[in-house]
Enzyme design. Structure first.
Site, short mmCIF file in Angstrom:
data_model
loop_
_atom_site.label_atom_id
_atom_site.label_comp_id
_atom_site.label_asym_id
_atom_site.label_seq_id
_atom_site.Cartn_x
_atom_site.Cartn_y
_atom_site.Cartn_z
N CYS A 1 0.85 -1.18 0.00
CA CYS A 1 0.00 0.00 0.00
C CYS A 1 0.89 1.24 0.00
O CYS A 1 1.78 1.37 0.84
CB CYS A 1 -0.88 -0.03 1.25
SG CYS A 1 -1.64 1.53 1.67
N GLU A 2 0.65 2.12 -0.94
CA GLU A 2 1.49 3.32 -1.04
C GLU A 2 1.22 4.31 0.08
O GLU A 2 2.00 5.24 0.28
CB GLU A 2 1.31 3.98 -2.40
CG GLU A 2 -0.03 4.60 -2.65
CD GLU A 2 -0.17 5.16 -4.06
OE1 GLU A 2 -0.86 6.17 -4.20
OE2 GLU A 2 0.40 4.60 -5.02
N HIS A 3 0.15 4.12 0.83
CA HIS A 3 -0.16 5.05 1.92
C HIS A 3 0.55 4.71 3.23
O HIS A 3 0.91 5.61 3.98
CB HIS A 3 -1.67 5.09 2.17
CG HIS A 3 -2.44 5.56 0.98
ND1 HIS A 3 -3.66 5.03 0.62
CD2 HIS A 3 -2.15 6.50 0.05
CE1 HIS A 3 -4.09 5.62 -0.47
NE2 HIS A 3 -3.20 6.51 -0.85
N HIS A 4 0.73 3.40 3.51
CA HIS A 4 1.33 2.99 4.78
C HIS A 4 2.53 2.07 4.62
O HIS A 4 3.13 1.68 5.61
CB HIS A 4 0.28 2.27 5.65
CG HIS A 4 -0.89 3.12 5.98
ND1 HIS A 4 -2.09 3.05 5.28
CD2 HIS A 4 -1.06 4.11 6.89
CE1 HIS A 4 -2.94 3.93 5.78
NE2 HIS A 4 -2.34 4.59 6.74
N CYS B 1 -2.97 -2.69 6.11
CA CYS B 1 -3.19 -1.35 6.67
C CYS B 1 -4.56 -1.26 7.34
O CYS B 1 -4.76 -0.43 8.23
CB CYS B 1 -3.01 -0.26 5.61
SG CYS B 1 -4.08 -0.44 4.18
N HIS C 1 -5.96 -6.17 3.10
CA HIS C 1 -5.01 -5.08 3.29
C HIS C 1 -4.55 -5.01 4.74
O HIS C 1 -5.37 -4.81 5.64
CB HIS C 1 -5.67 -3.75 2.89
CG HIS C 1 -5.91 -3.66 1.42
ND1 HIS C 1 -5.19 -2.80 0.61
CD2 HIS C 1 -6.76 -4.32 0.60
CE1 HIS C 1 -5.61 -2.94 -0.64
NE2 HIS C 1 -6.56 -3.85 -0.67
N GLN D 1 -4.99 -0.53 -4.72
CA GLN D 1 -5.58 -1.63 -5.47
C GLN D 1 -6.36 -1.16 -6.69
O GLN D 1 -6.33 -1.81 -7.74
CB GLN D 1 -6.48 -2.44 -4.53
CG GLN D 1 -7.08 -3.67 -5.19
CD GLN D 1 -7.85 -4.53 -4.22
OE1 GLN D 1 -7.50 -4.63 -3.05
NE2 GLN D 1 -8.90 -5.15 -4.69
#
Length: 185
Positions: free
Chosen positions: A75-78, A146, A144, A116
């Site tokens: 995940c590019e956020h976490h 995250c 996920h 995703q």
């Protein structure tokens, strides 16, 4: 580059209050750097090299599905993993792609920092570009970390995303056939 990434992991460990020189962590920054490079090796790959001219003449114009392709992404956020499976279908128009190439396309995009929704579309666009198919459909189902390990901590949640191109978008019957076939296992 590995050495530079390793230095950053060492700083992260220190920032977390850990001692990166203690026995259990001494080699962790280098191991973590190598692991991250492996998990993100999709940036080093390109579609032409992966496909490697594995397109073959075919008179088939019936749906081809590769189902349950396992995928692992971050995940590019976490920077936490999401793990799942992709189902990829296309309707050939004179050419079919080598079976393993579909899985390699999934891996190329999954092994990048992702969300995703974008991953699903990137796979569909790539298969369309390579095959010139009458339509391409991709469904991804993933868990996920995250969402499971932090935040709302929902252990059994699964995200499903889809991308429908060409006849899979314009024909409800074709789309329905695909969705029934991937659910019938």
């Amino acid at each position: 580059m590995t050495e530079e990434i390793s230095k950053h992991y060492r700083e992260i460990l220190t920032g977390l209050g850990e001692n990166p020189d203690r026995e259990g962590l001494r080699d962790t920054p280098m191991r973590a750097a190598k692991a991250m490079q492996y998990l993100c090796n999709g940036y080093e790959k390109d579609l032409d090299t992966i496909v490697n001219n594995a397109l073959f003449e075919s008179e088939s114009d019936e749906m081809v599905i590769v189902r349950d392709i396992e995928l692992y992404s971050l995940c590019e956020h976490h920077l936490l993993p999401f793990i799942g499976k992709a189902h990829v279908a296309y309707i050939p128009t004179g050419k079919v792609i080598g079976l393993s190439k579909v899985a390699r396309i999934v891996d190329m995009f999954a092994r990048r920092l992702q969300i995703q929704e974008n991953l699903t579309r990137q796979i569909a666009d790539a298969v369309q570009q390579v095959t010139g198919a009458a339509g391409v459909a991709v469904v991804i189902e993933a868990k996920h970390m995250c969402m499971m390990m932090r935040g709302v901590e929902k252990q059994n949640s699964v995200m499903t995303s889809s991308a429908m191109l060409g006849v899979f978008r314009s024909s409800g019957t074709t789309r329905q056939e695909f969705l029934q076939l991937i659910r019938s296992h």
